[in-house]
Design an enzyme around this catalytic site. Structure first.
Site, PDB file in Angstrom:
ATOM      1  N   GLY A 278       0.789  -1.238   0.000  1.00 53.64           N
ATOM      2  CA  GLY A 278       0.000   0.000   0.000  1.00 53.64           C
ATOM      3  C   GLY A 278       0.812   1.274   0.000  1.00 53.64           C
ATOM      4  O   GLY A 278       0.243   2.366   0.106  1.00 53.64           O
ATOM      5  N   GLU A 320       4.679  -6.073   1.606  1.00 54.16           N
ATOM      6  CA  GLU A 320       4.277  -6.509   0.263  1.00 54.16           C
ATOM      7  C   GLU A 320       4.053  -5.332  -0.687  1.00 54.16           C
ATOM      8  O   GLU A 320       2.939  -5.117  -1.165  1.00 54.16           O
ATOM      9  CB  GLU A 320       2.976  -7.317   0.375  1.00 54.16           C
ATOM     10  CG  GLU A 320       3.103  -8.546   1.241  1.00 54.16           C
ATOM     11  CD  GLU A 320       1.776  -9.214   1.552  1.00 54.16           C
ATOM     12  OE1 GLU A 320       1.787 -10.403   1.869  1.00 54.16           O
ATOM     13  OE2 GLU A 320       0.725  -8.530   1.488  1.00 54.16           O
ATOM     14  N   ARG A 323       2.794  -1.511  -6.050  1.00 52.74           N
ATOM     15  CA  ARG A 323       2.834  -0.226  -6.756  1.00 52.74           C
ATOM     16  C   ARG A 323       4.165   0.498  -6.556  1.00 52.74           C
ATOM     17  O   ARG A 323       4.713   1.071  -7.500  1.00 52.74           O
ATOM     18  CB  ARG A 323       1.699   0.647  -6.194  1.00 52.74           C
ATOM     19  CG  ARG A 323       1.534   1.999  -6.852  1.00 52.74           C
ATOM     20  CD  ARG A 323       0.584   2.891  -6.016  1.00 52.74           C
ATOM     21  NE  ARG A 323      -0.468   2.137  -5.383  1.00 52.74           N
ATOM     22  CZ  ARG A 323      -1.712   2.001  -5.860  1.00 52.74           C
ATOM     23  NH1 ARG A 323      -2.048   2.614  -6.953  1.00 52.74           N
ATOM     24  NH2 ARG A 323      -2.619   1.285  -5.205  1.00 52.74           N
ATOM     25  N   ARG A 360      -7.869   3.104 -14.187  1.00 52.65           N
ATOM     26  CA  ARG A 360      -7.770   3.689 -12.843  1.00 52.65           C
ATOM     27  C   ARG A 360      -8.411   5.072 -12.749  1.00 52.65           C
ATOM     28  O   ARG A 360      -8.953   5.449 -11.710  1.00 52.65           O
ATOM     29  CB  ARG A 360      -6.308   3.729 -12.375  1.00 52.65           C
ATOM     30  CG  ARG A 360      -5.687   2.331 -12.252  1.00 52.65           C
ATOM     31  CD  ARG A 360      -4.366   2.328 -11.521  1.00 52.65           C
ATOM     32  NE  ARG A 360      -4.528   2.662 -10.121  1.00 52.65           N
ATOM     33  CZ  ARG A 360      -4.326   3.833  -9.589  1.00 52.65           C
ATOM     34  NH1 ARG A 360      -3.901   4.833 -10.340  1.00 52.65           N
ATOM     35  NH2 ARG A 360      -4.528   4.056  -8.316  1.00 52.65           N
ATOM     36  N   TYR A 364     -11.204   5.030 -10.050  1.00 55.07           N
ATOM     37  CA  TYR A 364     -10.856   5.647  -8.752  1.00 55.07           C
ATOM     38  C   TYR A 364     -10.721   7.164  -8.841  1.00 55.07           C
ATOM     39  O   TYR A 364     -10.254   7.765  -7.879  1.00 55.07           O
ATOM     40  CB  TYR A 364      -9.508   5.125  -8.243  1.00 55.07           C
ATOM     41  CG  TYR A 364      -9.305   3.638  -8.302  1.00 55.07           C
ATOM     42  CD1 TYR A 364     -10.086   2.777  -7.540  1.00 55.07           C
ATOM     43  CD2 TYR A 364      -8.308   3.081  -9.105  1.00 55.07           C
ATOM     44  CE1 TYR A 364      -9.874   1.410  -7.579  1.00 55.07           C
ATOM     45  CE2 TYR A 364      -8.090   1.718  -9.146  1.00 55.07           C
ATOM     46  CZ  TYR A 364      -8.885   0.890  -8.389  1.00 55.07           C
ATOM     47  OH  TYR A 364      -8.673  -0.465  -8.424  1.00 55.07           O
ATOM     48  N   CYS A 391     -16.334   3.590 -26.453  1.00 59.41           N
ATOM     49  CA  CYS A 391     -17.683   4.150 -26.517  1.00 59.41           C
ATOM     50  C   CYS A 391     -18.211   4.362 -25.119  1.00 59.41           C
ATOM     51  O   CYS A 391     -19.067   3.609 -24.642  1.00 59.41           O
ATOM     52  CB  CYS A 391     -18.579   3.203 -27.304  1.00 59.41           C
ATOM     53  SG  CYS A 391     -18.122   3.258 -29.018  1.00 59.41           S
ATOM     54  N   GLU A 392     -17.684   5.357 -24.453  1.00 58.87           N
ATOM     55  CA  GLU A 392     -18.018   5.580 -23.055  1.00 58.87           C
ATOM     56  C   GLU A 392     -17.510   6.968 -22.691  1.00 58.87           C
ATOM     57  O   GLU A 392     -16.322   7.247 -22.883  1.00 58.87           O
ATOM     58  CB  GLU A 392     -17.276   4.500 -22.247  1.00 58.87           C
ATOM     59  CG  GLU A 392     -17.457   4.561 -20.786  1.00 58.87           C
ATOM     60  CD  GLU A 392     -18.330   3.416 -20.264  1.00 58.87           C
ATOM     61  OE1 GLU A 392     -18.620   2.465 -21.020  1.00 58.87           O
ATOM     62  OE2 GLU A 392     -18.723   3.516 -19.107  1.00 58.87           O
TER      63      GLU A 392
HETATM   64  N1  LLP Z   1      -0.733  -7.007  -0.139  1.00 59.64           N
HETATM   65  C1  LLP Z   1      -2.058  -7.218  -0.129  1.00 59.64           C
HETATM   66  C2  LLP Z   1      -2.621  -8.210   0.767  1.00 59.64           C
HETATM   67  C3  LLP Z   1      -2.885  -6.476  -0.980  1.00 59.64           C
HETATM   68  O1  LLP Z   1      -4.197  -6.677  -0.955  1.00 59.64           O
HETATM   69  C4  LLP Z   1      -2.310  -5.518  -1.856  1.00 59.64           C
HETATM   70  C5  LLP Z   1      -3.150  -4.752  -2.769  1.00 59.64           C
HETATM   71  C6  LLP Z   1      -0.915  -5.363  -1.838  1.00 59.64           C
HETATM   72  C7  LLP Z   1      -0.156  -6.116  -0.962  1.00 59.64           C
HETATM   73  C8  LLP Z   1      -0.197  -4.405  -2.757  1.00 59.64           C
HETATM   74  O2  LLP Z   1      -0.597  -3.089  -2.617  1.00 59.64           O
HETATM   75  P1  LLP Z   1       0.266  -1.920  -3.326  1.00 59.64           P
HETATM   76  O3  LLP Z   1       1.605  -1.853  -2.610  1.00 59.64           O
HETATM   77  O4  LLP Z   1       0.462  -2.297  -4.738  1.00 59.64           O
HETATM   78  O5  LLP Z   1      -0.579  -0.711  -3.163  1.00 59.64           O
HETATM   79  N2  LLP Z   1      -6.217  -1.742  -8.130  1.00 59.64           N
HETATM   80  C9  LLP Z   1      -5.947  -0.754  -7.097  1.00 59.64           C
HETATM   81  C10 LLP Z   1      -5.126  -1.284  -5.985  1.00 59.64           C
HETATM   82  C11 LLP Z   1      -5.729  -2.510  -5.334  1.00 59.64           C
HETATM   83  C12 LLP Z   1      -4.781  -3.077  -4.363  1.00 59.64           C
HETATM   84  C13 LLP Z   1      -5.292  -4.336  -3.778  1.00 59.64           C
HETATM   85  N3  LLP Z   1      -4.387  -4.941  -2.889  1.00 59.64           N
HETATM   86  C14 LLP Z   1      -5.274   0.456  -7.754  1.00 59.64           C
HETATM   87  O6  LLP Z   1      -5.145   0.471  -8.960  1.00 59.64           O
HETATM   88  O7  LLP Z   1      -4.928   1.408  -7.083  1.00 59.64           O
END
Ligand code: LLP
Length: 463
Positions: A278, A320, A323, A360, A364, A391-392
């Protein structure tokens, strides 16, 4: 969301959001290193390059739209996270952000572990040679078959997400004559996004087992009783695009509280704690993410302090990030198509991709930057909205951006920081073909995920 009808006009085509920058940057030709991959620069001829290869040559060879991924930057970021956390912690790259076999090999070489959350991600990881014991398997609804495959492959950990799953994993392990290492994912009642976090109110979601009401404690009781499981720790993931560590502080406090309760009730000190991913990145110049070493230091201090307070041995920490590793390393290259100036509002710039390669913004309200990359321009800045070919009307790639007023069809523009959750969330909406991912390093470019073809679409359509 309001469901009432309203006249088209200002409510759709609203001007810049409150608090948004209202002035164009001093020089539209400047590339802010905060949002662009490490090796991106503009050559003397005005054409932007990545890894020493200019975007005109890339467009010619690979077509547009396409994602170009700076391998040097990817490896550097992966290494920075690994080094920041050191030997007493583990970094699991979150494959959901973007996964391909090349990426798996880079991660392996850079000493990172991998978090997967589906059979497909697991298959990709294993087929590229990631050792199974360095894989963590996630998901709120893993199928029995996925669990069986993960246990059989010998994944390093399965993160248990529900009471039912505890029994399913134990059953698979017993069937296979194995003892599976597991963590329990708990919902700590904290949700963090960007600059703020909210505590207590966010147990109303599908992931994890709530700490509140004793459900997590019950999950621990059950997991400890089952022969097929080795409970190694507690997992918590609190949100996305987080810039400060205060949310992690509350989460760690609550997770350590559970570790203490486990010690008091069962006489065991679980050896691991996972704080999830995150961590935020810069999508625009207004974003200010923190460096991996600052985050590592803060998280380690928080966990150590909490454990000292609870008289527990400090567990091994894992994180973890997805991004934060891949996000900044790629940009999407588009060719400009139609251009429509709307008097008094803005100019709509259409590109040859759209919500199928970057959902995105629509999903979002995400903010992105954009730049003209096939040449420089001294023209006045114009307020633009970069839109796709779907088409949106919600098919927006960059909601508000300044581009030079002499922009013309055929120019190349690029949207930086599209490495995470763009290709991995890409779709075939309108039967538009998903773009390739091209890795660029030291003057060489190679396709790591090829462009989809109409044959690919027709192959799935069995008639
Ligand atoms: N670990 C777990 C258990 C997760 O659920 C996630 C993301 C991560 C790690 C990695 O998170 P990151 O470091 O990448 O933020 N599609 C959305 C983000 C959904 C993330 C879901 N889980 C977006 O485009 O912002």
């Amino acid at each position: 969301m309001s469901r009432s009808a309203h006249p088209a006009g200002p409510r759709h085509a609203d001007v810049l959001p409150e608090g948004h920058y209202s002035a164009p940057p001093a020089d539209l030709n400047t590339l802010d290193p905060k949002v662009w991959a490490q090796t991106v620069d503009r050559g003397d001829d005005g054409v932007v390059r990545v890894g020493g290869v200019d975007v005109k040559a890339l467009a010619e060879e690979f077509g547009t739209p396409a994602y170009f991924l700076d391998e040097t930057d990817f490896r550097a970021r992966a290494r920075a996270w690994r080094t920041a956390f050191g030997q007493d912690a583990d970094v699991f790259y979150a494959g959901k952000a973007f996964l391909s076999r090349a990426v798996v090999r880079w991660l392996h070489e850079e000493g990172l572990n991998l978090d997967v959350c589906s059979g497909g991600e697991l298959a990709t990881a294993l087929s590229a040679g990631m050792p199974a014991d360095r894989i963590a398997f996630h998901g709120n609804n893993k199928s029995t078959e996925e669990i069986h495959r993960a246990v059989e492959a010998g994944v390093g950990r399965i993160v248990l997400d529900s009471l039912q799953e505890i029994v399913r994993v134990a059953h698979s392990a017993q069937e296979l004559g194995k003892r599976q290492r597991v963590q329990i994912r708990v919902t700590v009642g904290v949700e963090a996004h960007t600059h703020e976090f909210i505590a207590t109110a966010h147990e109303d979601q599908k992931f994890g087992i709530p700490l509140a009401g004793g459900q997590a404690a019950e999950a621990v009781r059950r997991a400890l009783k089952l022969d097929g499981l080795e409970l190694i720790g507690i997992h918590s993931h609190i949100g996305s695009q987080i810039f400060d560590t205060s949310g992690f502080e509350v989460a760690a406090h609550r997770v350590v509280g559970l570790l203490k309760d486990i010690r008091d009730e069962h006489g065991v000190e679980l050896p691991e704690i996972d704080l999830g991913g995150g961590l935020g990145i810069a999508y625009t110049s207004a974003d200010d993410p923190r460096e991996p070493h600052e985050i590592a230091k803060a998280l380690t201090e928080i966990v150590t302090r909490e454990c000292e307070g609870a008289r527990l041995r400090t567990p091994r920490i894992s994180v973890e990030p997805g991004r934060a590793i891949v996000g900044p390393t790629a940009f999407t290259l588009y060719e400009v198509g139609t251009i429509k100036p709307l008097d008094g509002l803005r100019t709509y710039v259409s590109v040859d991709g759209g919500m199928s390669d970057n959902i995105r913004t629509a999903l979002y309200d995400a903010e992105y930057s954009v730049a003209l990359v096939s040449r420089t321009s001294d023209a006045e800045p114009m307020l633009a909205r970069v839109v796709g070919k779907h088409c949106e009307s919600g098919d927006i790639v960059v909601k508000d951006a300044f581009l030079p007023a002499d922009l013309a069809p055929g120019d190349l523009i690029a949207v930086p920081a599209t490495g995470a959750y763009c290709r991995s969330m890409a779709s075939n909406y309108n039967h538009v073909l998903r773009p390739p991912v091209v890795a660029v390093k030291d003057g060489e470019a190679r396709v790591i995920v090829r462009r989809e073809t109409e044959d690919d679409l027709l192959r799935l359509d069995v008639g």
